[in-house]
Design an enzyme around this catalytic site. Structure first.
Site, PDB file in Angstrom:
ATOM      1  N   PRO A  83       0.813  -1.162  -0.094  1.00 48.95           N
ATOM      2  CG  PRO A  83      -0.658  -1.715   1.440  1.00 48.95           C
ATOM      3  CD  PRO A  83       0.442  -2.090   1.168  1.00 48.95           C
ATOM      4  CB  THR A  90       4.280   1.015  -3.927  1.00 45.19           C
ATOM      5  OG1 THR A  90       3.219   0.273  -4.176  1.00 45.19           O
ATOM      6  CG2 THR A  90       4.932   0.582  -2.389  1.00 45.19           C
ATOM      7  CB  THR A 102      -4.212   4.325  -7.926  1.00 40.33           C
ATOM      8  OG1 THR A 102      -4.532   3.322  -7.054  1.00 40.33           O
ATOM      9  CG2 THR A 102      -5.211   5.257  -8.285  1.00 40.33           C
ATOM     10  CG  HIS A 149      14.148   0.414  28.780  1.00 39.32           C
ATOM     11  ND1 HIS A 149      13.091  -0.837  29.290  1.00 39.32           N
ATOM     12  CD2 HIS A 149      13.419   0.336  27.263  1.00 39.32           C
ATOM     13  CE1 HIS A 149      12.852  -1.349  28.355  1.00 39.32           C
ATOM     14  NE2 HIS A 149      13.172  -0.767  27.098  1.00 39.32           N
ATOM     15  CD  GLU A 150      13.848   4.055  25.806  1.00 40.88           C
ATOM     16  OE1 GLU A 150      14.475   3.481  24.522  1.00 40.88           O
ATOM     17  OE2 GLU A 150      12.795   3.779  25.876  1.00 40.88           O
ATOM     18  CG  ASP A 172      11.998  -3.409  24.046  1.00 39.15           C
ATOM     19  OD1 ASP A 172      11.631  -2.931  22.817  1.00 39.15           O
ATOM     20  OD2 ASP A 172      12.133  -2.764  24.982  1.00 39.15           O
TER      21      ASP A 172
END
Length: 646
Positions: free
Chosen positions: A206, A208, A211, A426-427, A504
């Site tokens: 979808p 790309t 149409t 965490h990051e 994750d």
């Protein structure tokens, strides 16, 4: 297709007949009441009329059975209604010198009589005609026109599109160029016995440009272009879809040579025999009629069918055979060169600042389709307008890219200090493992600003477009995905691990399962496929497991567990070794909220960052008590470019 769109119809004749009937009705009304209108004057009472006669003010009158019309001596006309059987009126008129005469009774002509009698029926027929015309108008959208085709005829007035407006899919454009040349000069091919393909199937993800490419074919060839969706054929009434297919091809024959574009053809072209009903259900009847019209006993010369779908695997084999859809044209997701060309097309409509570099934007948008890039340019223009700028600068494109990839910033979200620290570590865990994994993609940006449904995110972008992924890269992605969870375990303890790593874990489990069951990357199971992509209940896509023994199923589960556990162990080893840098990176994220990939590299290499008040060393904050807000899934921008976050 409605009547106004039929080039070979005669709507002018219908309009002429309608207006002629209206004109005749008006003419009849004038002829009926015109003569009376000419003789009418001021209406007076009969007693006043007799008084005026007695005064000598009346010059002449015409006396009828139900009306007296006359003139005063000053020239004014009047009319009155007499009293029945008034025998004294003639004598009164004679005594006062008034000229009088009897009024002849108007005789109605035969034609006038017929028109008056037929007028109610004409009105009823006229109302019925307009009602039927309205219900049949609009390409079969009315109750009486459900068997008509809903195909719409596009003309140059609705925006002509050429191949100059299509970029980034050069191979697909070149493959369809032959169709354009045939429509321009059919004799060039027919004189050598060649036949143009009757149909071309555009296959691609979808957005790309399937149409857009079909409209470009029609714009280049300059021929009529009919467009319809696959879902427009099928209705609840049996036989309606087949009737619409026949009507569509009849209209196309009248306008040949032409192009008929069927969008989302998988809505009507799925495998026969897979429906919930019997084999003669409405959808299958529609498909059968489409197959006959495309390549049956009657040849439809000059009609080229162009269809689009993103699910070619579900189409019926009879629809894909030569003679119907001779060619399958793959419309791929553009590479970096294609993305740069697509950006250049969309940037023509936007006033750009001198610092805008389409190449840099194209490099930072792997996996973007043409629709995604158009949306990116539009978002950048909207950001510049909100900031009251006259030109769209590179900063707007960067901000728009972050918004599209990671979601909008949620700065209004209230987070406690403990939650911010949890997110920062965490990051930082994701980023630090990514830096120490040679096969991992470079870090583009790390942030603890909530975006979309995530509390924070580490975005990694590949240095180039990648079309296949190696085992070492997959293992690196598994380790990076475990980095956030491991950082929480090391800093906050086993009991304080949050639910922030849910996406994750989901990503790691899915990747490990694919490595084992689809890509043959398990030494114990070997290069065999144990799962395949198939259609689930009611045709919705789902992974279906191939029949296997219980022992094999247990072995698959154990291999998946081993891959994820190995990634967890590797991330643990890296973060335990680099604990000081983990504290340093987490502190910088808490201080500045967002760090670029270059800033992270500079901070880890030198221990400092050329910003004021940056943390100078690995001073570790004490473990905090608290839990992060549960986090939902994130959007992955493409294979191997997986954002990690809490």
């Amino acid at each position: 297709m409605n009547d106004d769109q039929q080039p070979n119809g005669n709507p002018w004749l219908k309009s002429l007949l309608i207006w002629s009937g209206i004109f005749l009705a008006l003419l009849l009304a004038v002829s009926m009441f015109g003569s009376q209108a000419e003789t009418t004057g001021t209406q007076i009472r009969y007693s006043d009329f007799r008084g005026k006669v007695a005064e000598g003010s009346v010059a002449e009158v015409q006396v009828g059975e139900d009306r007296i019309v006359g003139k005063f001596k000053n020239g004014d006309a009047f009319t009155t209604v007499p009293i029945p059987n008034d025998t004294s009126l003639p004598q009164l008129l004679q005594d006062n010198g008034v000229k009088y005469a009897g009024a002849a009774k108007a005789e109605m002509g035969v034609l006038q009589y017929i028109l008056i009698q037929a007028l109610p029926f004409m009105l009823i027929l006229g109302v019925a005609f307009f009602a039927l015309r309205q219900v049949q108008k609009g390409g079969g959208s009315g109750a009486m026109g459900f068997g008509k085709s809903k195909a719409k005829l596009l003309t140059e007035r609705q925006g002509r599109v050429t191949f100059d407006d299509v970029a980034g899919i050069d191979e697909a454009r070149e493959e369809l160029q032959e169709i354009v040349e045939f429509l321009r000069d059919p004799h060039r091919f027919s004189k050598l016995g060649g036949q143009i393909p009757k149909g071309a199937l555009l296959v691609g993800s979808p957005g790309t440009g399937k149409t857009l490419l079909a409209r470009a074919i029609a714009g280049e060839a300059g021929v009529p272009f009919f467009t319809i969706s696959g879902s427009d054929f099928v209705e609840m009434f049996v036989g309606v879809g087949a009737s619409r297919v026949r009507d569509m091809f009849e209209q196309a024959k009248k306008n040949a040579p032409c192009i008929v574009f069927i969008d989302e053809i998988d809505a009507v072209g799925r495998h026969r025999g897979h429906g919930l009903g019997n084999s003669n259900d409405e959808r299958e009847q529609t498909l059968n009629q489409l197959l006959v019209e495309m390549d049956g006993f009657e040849a439809n010369e000059g009609i080229i069918i162009v269809a689009a779908t993103n699910r070619p695997d579900v189409l019926d084999p009879a629809l894909l055979r030569p003679g119907r859809f001779d060619r399958q044209v793959v419309v791929p997701i553009p590479d970096i060169e294609g993305r740069e060309k697509i950006l250049a097309v969309h940037m023509k409509k936007v006033p750009l600042a001198p610092d805008v570099n389409p190449r840099v934007i194209a490099r930072g948008t792997p996996g973007f389709t043409g629709a995604d890039l158009a949306n990116l340019v539009n978002e950048a223009a909207l950001l510049a307008a909100r900031r009251n700028k006259r030109l769209v600068a590179m900063q707007e494109f960067e901000d728009a890219k972050d918004k599209v990839m990671m979601g909008a910033e949620r700065r209004s979200m209230v987070m406690t200090d403990d939650e911010k620290k949890m997110t920062a570590y965490h990051e930082a865990g994701h980023a630090l493992v990514s830096v120490h994994e040679p096969a991992s993609d470079p870090i583009h940006k790390a942030t603890i600003i909530p975006r979309g449904r995530a509390l924070g995110m580490v975005m990694r972008l590949p240095e180039r477009d990648m079309y296949s992924y190696h085992r070492d890269k997959m293992h690196a992605n598994l380790s990076v995905s475990m980095g956030g969870r491991v950082a929480e375990e090391l800093i906050f303890g086993h009991d304080k691990v949050s639910s922030g790593a849910s996406s994750d874990i989901q990503f790691a489990t899915s990747l490990a399962r694919n490595m084992v069951t689809k890509w043959g990357m398990s030494d114990k199971l070997g290069p065999l496929q144990y799962e395949e992509q198939g259609e689930g209940y009611l045709g919705y896509g789902a992974n279906q497991r191939v029949l296997m023994s219980d022992e094999t199923s247990k072995l698959i589960d154990s291999e998946i567990r081993a891959l994820v556990d190995g990634a967890h162990a590797k991330a643990t080893k890296i973060l335990k070794t680099e604990t000081a840098k983990l504290h340093l990176l987490a502190g910088a994220l808490l201080e500045y909220e967002t760090l670029t990939g270059d800033e992270i590299k500079e901070l880890l290499d030198s221990g400092k960052l050329d910003r004021p008040d940056v943390p100078k060393g690995p001073a570790a904050p004490a473990p905090v008590r608290g839990s992060a807000i549960p986090k939902a899934g994130k959007r992955f921008t493409g294979p191997g470019a997986a954002p990690q976050g809490a």
